[in-house]
Design a protein around this motif. Structure first.
Motif, mmCIF file in Angstrom:
data_model
loop_
_atom_site.group_PDB
_atom_site.id
_atom_site.type_symbol
_atom_site.label_atom_id
_atom_site.label_comp_id
_atom_site.label_asym_id
_atom_site.label_seq_id
_atom_site.Cartn_x
_atom_site.Cartn_y
_atom_site.Cartn_z
ATOM 1 N N ALA A 106 0.644 -0.863 0.253
ATOM 2 C CA ALA A 106 -0.262 -0.087 -0.183
ATOM 3 C C ALA A 106 0.692 0.744 0.292
ATOM 4 N N VAL A 123 -5.593 5.537 -0.856
ATOM 5 C CA VAL A 123 -5.414 4.329 -0.799
ATOM 6 C C VAL A 123 -5.626 3.746 0.962
ATOM 7 N N ALA A 125 -5.114 -0.315 3.241
ATOM 8 C CA ALA A 125 -4.677 -1.326 3.263
ATOM 9 C C ALA A 125 -4.950 -2.323 3.931
ATOM 10 N N VAL A 150 -1.290 6.075 4.041
ATOM 11 C CA VAL A 150 -2.452 4.972 4.224
ATOM 12 C C VAL A 150 -3.562 4.795 5.212
ATOM 13 N N TYR A 152 -4.776 1.614 7.117
ATOM 14 C CA TYR A 152 -4.364 0.136 6.977
ATOM 15 C C TYR A 152 -6.391 0.247 8.076
#
Length: 336
Positions: A106, A123, A125, A150, A152
């Motif tokens: 990612a 993005v 993840a 990112v 997550y």
């Protein structure tokens, strides 16, 4: 003839749709523009909390980014049941990574987008607790340290469910798994081991950390939306019951998630830059037995004899969560 008023449902209930509300107040799942990011055709078990969590979270992320989203997905249940080769249930740009490098993949996607000048594409993840707290822990910590742009999302079902229900570092004490059988003087998983990823993420002092449960859809959607308003590393830890691995009824997933919060087993919180900023209060505190009894992975605590020592230890952990995060109003003894 006297006319009777038809009452559909209250707008304050847990009902997913709430389509009687003004469109601006509806959940993403009640919006006709939702992407159905995780669509039909997947092979998740009935009542799979991870399938619910992923659909809710990614649909909310798509809404928040005007559908400009790329997802990297670790190996695990979510990847296996959603992409049986050569098919896929994902309706977004999606890439399958190894078990342990999702955060790194990612990060690479985010770096490539930055080089291309694509600030509009975000993005995400995502992975299970095994790929997050164990195998992917190093890559995730590196992502936090670099403050990569990112989000997550960890879908935590507290074991390696895809490969046969083996213990992970998110498996709670006393829980039975294939590698922590209910035998010996202290049956089930050992107490005092494992990792608390939300607290570890907070210790990295990244811009945003949150926990959520699948029984509180609007809270989960709001946290994903908030995360997408921020640049840098963000982490959301979603509690997702697993009927197969936990030995619960498929229709009890939402109830089990709600019990995890109401007992204090799983605190629902928010933090920014390492500081606690929000807490979802317990409405009515319940004993941990109410959460443990419906799960066969804890059946050995109640029969053939009652294991009060282990239950008391679990209650103590729940009570510590309540104190640590202020889950109950100290003046009234109740949540909000």
């Amino acid at each position: 003839m006297t006319a009777s008023i038809v009452k559909f449902y209250q707008t304050g209930t847990h009902t997913v749709g709430n389509r009687l509300l003004d469109p601006s107040q509806r959940s993403v799942q009640a919006d006709m523009r939702r992407t159905n990011s995780l669509n039909s055709g997947h092979r998740a078990c009935q009542g799979c909390g991870e399938a619910l969590g992923a659909r809710y979270a990614i649909d909310a992320a798509m809404m928040a980014t005007d559908n400009q989203l790329i997802a990297a997905n670790a190996t695990g249940c979510l990847e296996v049941f959603s992409t049986p080769y050569p098919e896929t249930s994902w309706q977004i740009p999606w890439i399958h990574s190894l078990f342990g490098n999702t955060a790194a993949v990612a990060t690479g996607i985010a770096a490539a987008l930055r080089v291309k000048g694509r600030q509009d594409v975000r993005v995400v993840a995502q992975g299970g607790d095994g790929g997050t707290t164990d195998i992917g822990f190093g890559c995730l910590s590196g992502m936090f340290e670099r403050n990569d742009d990112v989000l997550y999302i960890c879908y935590d079902n507290e074991a390696y469910m895809n490969t046969g229900v083996q213990r992970s570092s998110a498996t709670p004490g006393a829980a039975r798994t294939a590698t922590t059988p209910a035998v010996g003087t202290e049956p089930g998983n050992v107490f005092g081991q494992g990792k608390n990823l939300p607290l570890i993420a907070m210790a990295h002092e990244i811009p945003y950390v949150a926990t959520a449960i699948v029984s509180e859809l609007r809270d989960l959607e709001a946290k994903v939306k908030r995360a997408m308003e921020i640049r840098g590393a963000r982490y959301i830890h979603v509690f997702v019951p697993c009927p197969l691995g936990w030995g619960t009824n498929s229709w009890d997933t939402i109830r089990i998630a709600r019990l995890a919060k109401e007992t204090g087993i799983f605190p629902v919180i928010e933090a920014e830059h390492g500081e606690l900023t929000g807490v979802s209060k317990i409405r009515r505190q319940l004993p941990v037995e109410d959460y443990l009894k419906p799960q066969k992975r804890f059946a050995h605590l109640f029969a053939p004899v009652l294991n009060t020592a282990a239950i008391d230890r679990i209650q103590a952990l729940a009570d510590r969560n309540i104190r640590r995060f202020g889950l109950i109003d100290a003046t009234t003894g109740m949540g909000d």
